[in-house]
Motif scaffolding. Structure first.
Motif, PDB file in Angstrom:
ATOM      1  N   PHE A  70      42.447  51.569  51.283  1.00 44.69           N
ATOM      2  CA  PHE A  70      41.549  50.580  51.866  1.00 44.69           C
ATOM      3  C   PHE A  70      40.419  51.260  52.636  1.00 44.69           C
ATOM      4  N   VAL A  71      39.186  50.815  52.375  1.00 36.99           N
ATOM      5  CA  VAL A  71      38.020  51.299  53.111  1.00 36.99           C
ATOM      6  C   VAL A  71      37.324  50.077  53.688  1.00 36.99           C
ATOM      7  N   GLU A  72      37.116  50.075  55.026  1.00 38.91           N
ATOM      8  CA  GLU A  72      36.493  48.921  55.654  1.00 38.91           C
ATOM      9  C   GLU A  72      34.997  49.123  55.809  1.00 38.91           C
ATOM     10  N   GLY A  73      34.224  48.160  55.313  1.00 42.03           N
ATOM     11  CA  GLY A  73      32.782  48.220  55.502  1.00 42.03           C
ATOM     12  C   GLY A  73      32.057  47.508  54.374  1.00 42.03           C
ATOM     13  N   ASP A  74      30.713  47.566  54.435  1.00 41.09           N
ATOM     14  CA  ASP A  74      29.895  46.877  53.432  1.00 41.09           C
ATOM     15  C   ASP A  74      29.877  47.646  52.117  1.00 41.09           C
ATOM     16  N   VAL A  75      29.946  46.889  51.057  1.00 37.70           N
ATOM     17  CA  VAL A  75      29.995  47.477  49.709  1.00 37.70           C
ATOM     18  C   VAL A  75      28.776  48.351  49.427  1.00 37.70           C
ATOM     19  N   GLY A  76      27.588  47.814  49.726  1.00 38.92           N
ATOM     20  CA  GLY A  76      26.353  48.527  49.384  1.00 38.92           C
ATOM     21  C   GLY A  76      26.271  49.883  50.062  1.00 38.92           C
ATOM     22  N   ALA A  77      26.680  49.925  51.327  1.00 45.79           N
ATOM     23  CA  ALA A  77      26.592  51.174  52.094  1.00 45.79           C
ATOM     24  C   ALA A  77      27.653  52.170  51.644  1.00 45.79           C
ATOM     25  N   LEU A  78      28.833  51.668  51.290  1.00 47.91           N
ATOM     26  CA  LEU A  78      29.967  52.565  51.028  1.00 47.91           C
ATOM     27  C   LEU A  78      30.135  52.963  49.564  1.00 47.91           C
ATOM     28  N   ALA A  79      29.627  52.144  48.651  1.00 48.84           N
ATOM     29  CA  ALA A  79      29.892  52.402  47.225  1.00 48.84           C
ATOM     30  C   ALA A  79      29.434  53.785  46.753  1.00 48.84           C
ATOM     31  N   VAL A 122      23.000  39.343  46.658  1.00 50.87           N
ATOM     32  CA  VAL A 122      22.095  40.062  45.751  1.00 50.87           C
ATOM     33  C   VAL A 122      21.823  41.490  46.239  1.00 50.87           C
ATOM     34  N   VAL A 123      21.428  41.633  47.498  1.00 54.54           N
ATOM     35  CA  VAL A 123      21.070  42.976  47.971  1.00 54.54           C
ATOM     36  C   VAL A 123      22.278  43.918  47.881  1.00 54.54           C
ATOM     37  N   GLU A 124      23.439  43.450  48.340  1.00 56.10           N
ATOM     38  CA  GLU A 124      24.635  44.309  48.284  1.00 56.10           C
ATOM     39  C   GLU A 124      25.002  44.656  46.840  1.00 56.10           C
ATOM     40  N   SER A 125      24.893  43.676  45.951  1.00 53.10           N
ATOM     41  CA  SER A 125      25.266  43.940  44.548  1.00 53.10           C
ATOM     42  C   SER A 125      24.297  44.903  43.887  1.00 53.10           C
ATOM     43  N   LEU A 126      23.006  44.820  44.250  1.00 56.02           N
ATOM     44  CA  LEU A 126      22.041  45.761  43.662  1.00 56.02           C
ATOM     45  C   LEU A 126      22.336  47.195  44.116  1.00 56.02           C
ATOM     46  N   LYS A 127      22.753  47.325  45.366  1.00 53.34           N
ATOM     47  CA  LYS A 127      23.129  48.670  45.849  1.00 53.34           C
ATOM     48  C   LYS A 127      24.365  49.164  45.106  1.00 53.34           C
ATOM     49  N   LEU A 128      25.303  48.264  44.883  1.00 53.34           N
ATOM     50  CA  LEU A 128      26.515  48.642  44.135  1.00 53.34           C
ATOM     51  C   LEU A 128      26.145  49.068  42.711  1.00 53.34           C
ATOM     52  N   ALA A 148      22.482  30.416  42.476  1.00 52.11           N
ATOM     53  CA  ALA A 148      21.254  31.161  42.141  1.00 52.11           C
ATOM     54  C   ALA A 148      21.449  32.654  42.383  1.00 52.11           C
ATOM     55  N   THR A 149      22.154  33.014  43.473  1.00 50.21           N
ATOM     56  CA  THR A 149      22.342  34.452  43.738  1.00 50.21           C
ATOM     57  C   THR A 149      23.285  35.071  42.715  1.00 50.21           C
ATOM     58  N   LYS A 150      24.317  34.341  42.330  1.00 45.92           N
ATOM     59  CA  LYS A 150      25.254  34.887  41.329  1.00 45.92           C
ATOM     60  C   LYS A 150      24.552  35.050  39.975  1.00 45.92           C
ATOM     61  N   LEU A 151      23.658  34.093  39.657  1.00 44.62           N
ATOM     62  CA  LEU A 151      22.917  34.192  38.397  1.00 44.62           C
ATOM     63  C   LEU A 151      21.964  35.389  38.428  1.00 44.62           C
ATOM     64  N   ALA A 152      21.334  35.609  39.587  1.00 49.95           N
ATOM     65  CA  ALA A 152      20.426  36.757  39.721  1.00 49.95           C
ATOM     66  C   ALA A 152      21.189  38.063  39.468  1.00 49.95           C
ATOM     67  N   ILE A 153      22.398  38.138  39.998  1.00 47.22           N
ATOM     68  CA  ILE A 153      23.203  39.364  39.800  1.00 47.22           C
ATOM     69  C   ILE A 153      23.585  39.495  38.323  1.00 47.22           C
ATOM     70  N   ASP A 154      23.944  38.381  37.701  1.00 45.38           N
ATOM     71  CA  ASP A 154      24.246  38.425  36.260  1.00 45.38           C
ATOM     72  C   ASP A 154      23.061  39.004  35.478  1.00 45.38           C
ATOM     73  N   HIS A 155      21.843  38.549  35.823  1.00 40.86           N
ATOM     74  CA  HIS A 155      20.648  39.067  35.117  1.00 40.86           C
ATOM     75  C   HIS A 155      20.495  40.575  35.350  1.00 40.86           C
ATOM     76  N   ALA A 156      20.715  41.000  36.591  1.00 41.86           N
ATOM     77  CA  ALA A 156      20.583  42.435  36.888  1.00 41.86           C
ATOM     78  C   ALA A 156      21.612  43.238  36.073  1.00 41.86           C
ATOM     79  N   ILE A 157      22.821  42.711  35.991  1.00 48.44           N
ATOM     80  CA  ILE A 157      23.879  43.423  35.240  1.00 48.44           C
ATOM     81  C   ILE A 157      23.486  43.546  33.769  1.00 48.44           C
ATOM     82  N   THR A 158      22.916  42.478  33.208  1.00 46.66           N
ATOM     83  CA  THR A 158      22.496  42.530  31.796  1.00 46.66           C
ATOM     84  C   THR A 158      21.508  43.681  31.595  1.00 46.66           C
ATOM     85  N   SER A 159      20.523  43.791  32.501  1.00 47.15           N
ATOM     86  CA  SER A 159      19.529  44.861  32.297  1.00 47.15           C
ATOM     87  C   SER A 159      20.143  46.241  32.470  1.00 47.15           C
ATOM     88  N   TYR A 160      21.071  46.385  33.424  1.00 43.93           N
ATOM     89  CA  TYR A 160      21.726  47.691  33.606  1.00 43.93           C
ATOM     90  C   TYR A 160      22.563  48.045  32.374  1.00 43.93           C
TER      91      TYR A 160
END
Ligand code: UDP
Length: 327
Positions: A47-56, A92-98, A141-153
């Motif tokens: 277990f690691v405690e903290g924000d995904v974007g910062a820790l990933a 969105v911001v955290e998922s983009l960092k991930l 809307a935020t979940k859809l935005a992440i889906d779009h980002a994943i498609t491009s990646y």
């Protein structure tokens, strides 16, 4: 596989972490515990405690992970309407960092928790994956935005990615279930009212164009949902982003859910009528045929009384550990 589970202290994430461990995978959980519970993380997980974007970047860079299961998110429709900034930043911001950490470390697989809320008010039910995506609230809307980002990646960088669009997840598994600090979901709220922990259940809207005027949802057992994640990890193909709906395929109105809870618990559940909740579509029912066909997934606990009975057993067993307050 060596897996990073983001949001593994939350309801769905903690059940999935358990199911992955039971299947023999090596699991690391990252969670900032803003909504999750430390004691929901399975003992066998690191277990690691903290924000995904910062820790990933550090976590994924420190070992050769085979995949990421990304659950960490803000996930309340009503709150997303009132505080969209929390959803655009937190989701969105955290998922983009991930995603960047996944790309730069060459982590090969991603399974993402998407949602039926990406579709909005459907033209037809059951909803298939090719249905238009017109979210009616910032959460969707935020979940859809992440889906779009994943498609491009996936297209550009060879990521093997699957988004699973959950309908209404409920029930409990392996001692893990719904135990939020602030509860807004229908089934746990109704069961809290059955226990006498709330005076009544508010029915949000009785003027929908449905048989009994209340909103209709497709409830899926959290264990069936978790099993789909295990299958998705195996089925993900490099350079492709596949999207699958996950539901039981039948719809129940708010009134039907309350009646079922009353039957399962044998208790009276007082109700009061309230206006519609902002951002709520009238009817959401999944077609999961694509997941059944492509992933070999088979939902086994589709009966609403079974789902409610498992949630009820968990709710009763919680005792002092229940820490939900009325929203
Ligand atoms: N709902 C309700 N009273 C409550 C909580 C929820 O009438 O106290 C309704 C809500 O408006 C929606 C359905 O129950 O139509 C399911 O809501 P929930 O929050 O469980 O899941 P959602 O569909 O928003 O993801």
């Amino acid at each position: 596989m060596k897996l990073l589970v983001t949001g593994g202290a939350g309801y769905v994430g903690s059940v999935c972490a358990r199911v992955m461990i039971d299947a023999g995978h090596d699991v690391t959980v990252v969670d900032n515990l803003t909504t999750g519970n430390r004691d929901a993380v399975p003992e066998a997980a690191a277990f690691v405690e903290g924000d995904v974007g910062a820790l990933a970047p550090e976590i994924l860079g420190g070992g050769s992970f085979d995949g990421v299961l990304h659950f960490a998110a803000q996930s309340l429709v009503g709150e997303s309407v009132e505080q969209p900034e929390k959803y655009w930043q937190g989701n969105v911001v955290e998922s983009l960092k991930l995603l960047e950490a996944i790309r730069t470390t060459g982590t090969p697989r991603l399974v993402f928790s998407s949602t039926a809320a990406t579709y909005g008010e459907p033209d037809a039910v059951p909803i298939v994956e090719s249905s238009p995506t017109r979210p009616t609230n910032p959460y969707g809307a935020t979940k859809l935005a992440i889906d779009h980002a994943i498609t491009s990646y996936a297209n550009a960088h060879g990521l093997a990615a699957i988004s699973l669009r959950y309908f209404n997840v409920a029930g409990a598994h392996g001692g893990a279930g719904e135990n939020r600090r602030v509860e807004t979901h229908l089934i746990p709220i109704v069961l809290q009212a059955a226990m006498g922990h709330r005076e009544s259940v508010k029915i949000f809207g009785t003027d929908y164009h449905t048989d009994d005027g209340t909103a209709v949802r497709d409830y899926i057992h959290v264990y069936d949902l978790a099993r789909a994640h295990a299958l998705a990890l195996e089925a993900a193909i490099a350079g492709r982003h596949a999207i699958y709906n996950l539901g039981s395929g039948s719809g129940f109105s708010v009134r039907q859910v309350i009646e079922t809870c009353s039957e399962v618990t044998g208790l009276d559940i007082p109700v009061v009528y309230a206006p519609r909740r902002a951002g709520d579509p009238a009817v959401l029912i999944a077609s999961s045929d694509k997941a059944i066909g492509d992933l070999g997934w088979e939902p086994t606990n589709t009966a609403l009384p079974t789902i409610v009975a498992d949630a009820w057993e968990y709710t009763r067993a919680l005792g002092d550990r229940a820490h939900s307050a009325p929203a």
